[in-house]
Design a protein around this motif. Structure first.
Motif, PDB file in Angstrom:
ATOM      1  N   GLN A  14       0.855  -1.184   0.000  1.00 13.94           N
ATOM      2  CA  GLN A  14       0.000   0.000   0.000  1.00 13.94           C
ATOM      3  C   GLN A  14       0.892   1.235   0.000  1.00 13.94           C
ATOM      4  O   GLN A  14       1.925   1.274   0.658  1.00 13.94           O
ATOM      5  N   GLY A  15       0.495   2.225  -0.788  1.00 11.38           N
ATOM      6  CA  GLY A  15       1.265   3.464  -0.873  1.00 11.38           C
ATOM      7  C   GLY A  15       2.451   3.364  -1.822  1.00 11.38           C
ATOM      8  O   GLY A  15       3.343   4.207  -1.776  1.00 11.38           O
ATOM      9  N   VAL A  16       2.471   2.341  -2.672  1.00 13.84           N
ATOM     10  CA  VAL A  16       3.589   2.148  -3.614  1.00 13.84           C
ATOM     11  C   VAL A  16       3.080   1.953  -5.043  1.00 13.84           C
ATOM     12  O   VAL A  16       3.739   1.340  -5.866  1.00 13.84           O
ATOM     13  N   TRP A  17       1.884   2.453  -5.326  1.00 12.69           N
ATOM     14  CA  TRP A  17       1.271   2.352  -6.651  1.00 12.69           C
ATOM     15  C   TRP A  17       0.945   0.910  -7.038  1.00 12.69           C
ATOM     16  O   TRP A  17       0.890   0.572  -8.212  1.00 12.69           O
ATOM     17  N   PHE A  18       0.726   0.044  -6.057  1.00 11.45           N
ATOM     18  CA  PHE A  18       0.457  -1.360  -6.350  1.00 11.45           C
ATOM     19  C   PHE A  18      -0.860  -1.529  -7.108  1.00 11.45           C
ATOM     20  O   PHE A  18      -0.916  -2.221  -8.119  1.00 11.45           O
ATOM     21  N   ARG A  19      -1.910  -0.882  -6.633  1.00 10.41           N
ATOM     22  CA  ARG A  19      -3.219  -1.037  -7.297  1.00 10.41           C
ATOM     23  C   ARG A  19      -3.198  -0.490  -8.716  1.00 10.41           C
ATOM     24  O   ARG A  19      -3.687  -1.150  -9.646  1.00 10.41           O
ATOM     25  N   ALA A  20      -2.650   0.690  -8.905  1.00  5.20           N
ATOM     26  CA  ALA A  20      -2.609   1.288 -10.245  1.00  5.20           C
ATOM     27  C   ALA A  20      -1.755   0.447 -11.189  1.00  5.20           C
ATOM     28  O   ALA A  20      -2.114   0.243 -12.358  1.00  5.20           O
ATOM     29  N   SER A  21      -0.646  -0.066 -10.691  1.00  4.92           N
ATOM     30  CA  SER A  21       0.216  -0.912 -11.519  1.00  4.92           C
ATOM     31  C   SER A  21      -0.470  -2.238 -11.842  1.00  4.92           C
ATOM     32  O   SER A  21      -0.328  -2.763 -12.948  1.00  4.92           O
ATOM     33  N   THR A  22      -1.210  -2.765 -10.883  1.00 11.38           N
ATOM     34  CA  THR A  22      -1.968  -3.993 -11.121  1.00 11.38           C
ATOM     35  C   THR A  22      -3.015  -3.757 -12.205  1.00 11.38           C
ATOM     36  O   THR A  22      -3.200  -4.588 -13.095  1.00 11.38           O
ATOM     37  N   ARG A  23      -3.675  -2.605 -12.125  1.00 10.58           N
ATOM     38  CA  ARG A  23      -4.673  -2.269 -13.149  1.00 10.58           C
ATOM     39  C   ARG A  23      -4.017  -2.215 -14.528  1.00 10.58           C
ATOM     40  O   ARG A  23      -4.557  -2.743 -15.494  1.00 10.58           O
ATOM     41  N   GLU A  24      -2.860  -1.576 -14.632  1.00  9.31           N
ATOM     42  CA  GLU A  24      -2.141  -1.511 -15.915  1.00  9.31           C
ATOM     43  C   GLU A  24      -1.868  -2.902 -16.471  1.00  9.31           C
ATOM     44  O   GLU A  24      -2.071  -3.169 -17.649  1.00  9.31           O
ATOM     45  N   GLN A  25      -1.374  -3.771 -15.605  1.00  8.97           N
ATOM     46  CA  GLN A  25      -1.070  -5.141 -16.024  1.00  8.97           C
ATOM     47  C   GLN A  25      -2.339  -5.855 -16.480  1.00  8.97           C
ATOM     48  O   GLN A  25      -2.361  -6.506 -17.525  1.00  8.97           O
ATOM     49  N   ALA A  26      -3.399  -5.742 -15.680  1.00 14.23           N
ATOM     50  CA  ALA A  26      -4.660  -6.432 -15.975  1.00 14.23           C
ATOM     51  C   ALA A  26      -5.285  -5.942 -17.275  1.00 14.23           C
ATOM     52  O   ALA A  26      -5.760  -6.741 -18.082  1.00 14.23           O
ATOM     53  N   VAL A  27      -5.289  -4.639 -17.486  1.00 10.62           N
ATOM     54  CA  VAL A  27      -5.854  -4.083 -18.719  1.00 10.62           C
ATOM     55  C   VAL A  27      -5.058  -4.584 -19.921  1.00 10.62           C
ATOM     56  O   VAL A  27      -5.617  -4.971 -20.941  1.00 10.62           O
ATOM     57  N   ASP A  39     -17.422  -5.007 -15.282  1.00 11.31           N
ATOM     58  CA  ASP A  39     -16.847  -4.610 -16.573  1.00 11.31           C
ATOM     59  C   ASP A  39     -15.551  -3.839 -16.340  1.00 11.31           C
ATOM     60  O   ASP A  39     -15.482  -3.011 -15.451  1.00 11.31           O
ATOM     61  N   GLY A  40     -14.557  -4.089 -17.149  1.00  6.61           N
ATOM     62  CA  GLY A  40     -13.288  -3.367 -17.030  1.00  6.61           C
ATOM     63  C   GLY A  40     -12.511  -3.801 -15.803  1.00  6.61           C
ATOM     64  O   GLY A  40     -12.812  -4.801 -15.168  1.00  6.61           O
ATOM     65  N   PHE A  41     -11.490  -3.024 -15.459  1.00  6.21           N
ATOM     66  CA  PHE A  41     -10.685  -3.293 -14.283  1.00  6.21           C
ATOM     67  C   PHE A  41     -10.541  -1.987 -13.520  1.00  6.21           C
ATOM     68  O   PHE A  41     -10.072  -0.992 -14.077  1.00  6.21           O
ATOM     69  N   VAL A  42     -10.960  -1.966 -12.260  1.00  8.81           N
ATOM     70  CA  VAL A  42     -10.993  -0.731 -11.476  1.00  8.81           C
ATOM     71  C   VAL A  42     -10.163  -0.859 -10.205  1.00  8.81           C
ATOM     72  O   VAL A  42      -9.907  -1.959  -9.723  1.00  8.81           O
ATOM     73  N   CYS A  43      -9.761   0.279  -9.689  1.00 11.04           N
ATOM     74  CA  CYS A  43      -9.073   0.348  -8.393  1.00 11.04           C
ATOM     75  C   CYS A  43     -10.044   0.959  -7.386  1.00 11.04           C
ATOM     76  O   CYS A  43     -10.663   1.979  -7.689  1.00 11.04           O
ATOM     77  N   GLY A  44     -10.162   0.344  -6.241  1.00 12.76           N
ATOM     78  CA  GLY A  44     -11.062   0.850  -5.222  1.00 12.76           C
ATOM     79  C   GLY A  44     -10.328   1.565  -4.138  1.00 12.76           C
ATOM     80  O   GLY A  44      -9.146   1.702  -4.113  1.00 12.76           O
TER      81      GLY A  44
END
Length: 89
Positions: free
Chosen positions: A13-26, A84-89
């Motif tokens: 957390q606090g290391v861009w993990f969710r956003a980076s995961t979204r990039e990978q998933a998309v 639908d899609g891939f989102v970060c919460g």
């Protein structure tokens, strides 16, 4: 089609993990989400091609450069949970 839920522990957390995961998933054409949990873990739900989910699982073992993954847990999930899609919460 397949789906899996992952719980990622460590410095995630606090290391861009969710956003980076979204990039990978998309990029892998997966649907789902990445959410921070109150206990410091990140929950990731991914649905789509089974081989793409495996590639995401491999990436989740390390995460982005500033992350430190200590543990990756996996369990089955329903495709209908992904939305639908891939989102970060």
């Amino acid at each position: 089609m397949s789906a899996a839920r992952f719980y990622v522990s460590g410095k995630v957390q606090g290391v861009w993990f969710r956003a980076s995961t979204r990039e990978q998933a998309v990029g892998l054409e997966l649907r789902g989400y990445a959410n921070n949990l109150r206990d410091g873990r990140v929950e990731v739900l991914a649905a789509g091609d089974a081989a793409a989910i495996e590639r995401l699982a491999q990436w989740l073992r390390h995460g982005p450069p500033n992350a430190r993954v200590d543990r990756l847990e996996r369990e089955p999930a329903g495709e209908d949970e992904a939305g639908d899609g891939f989102v970060c919460g």
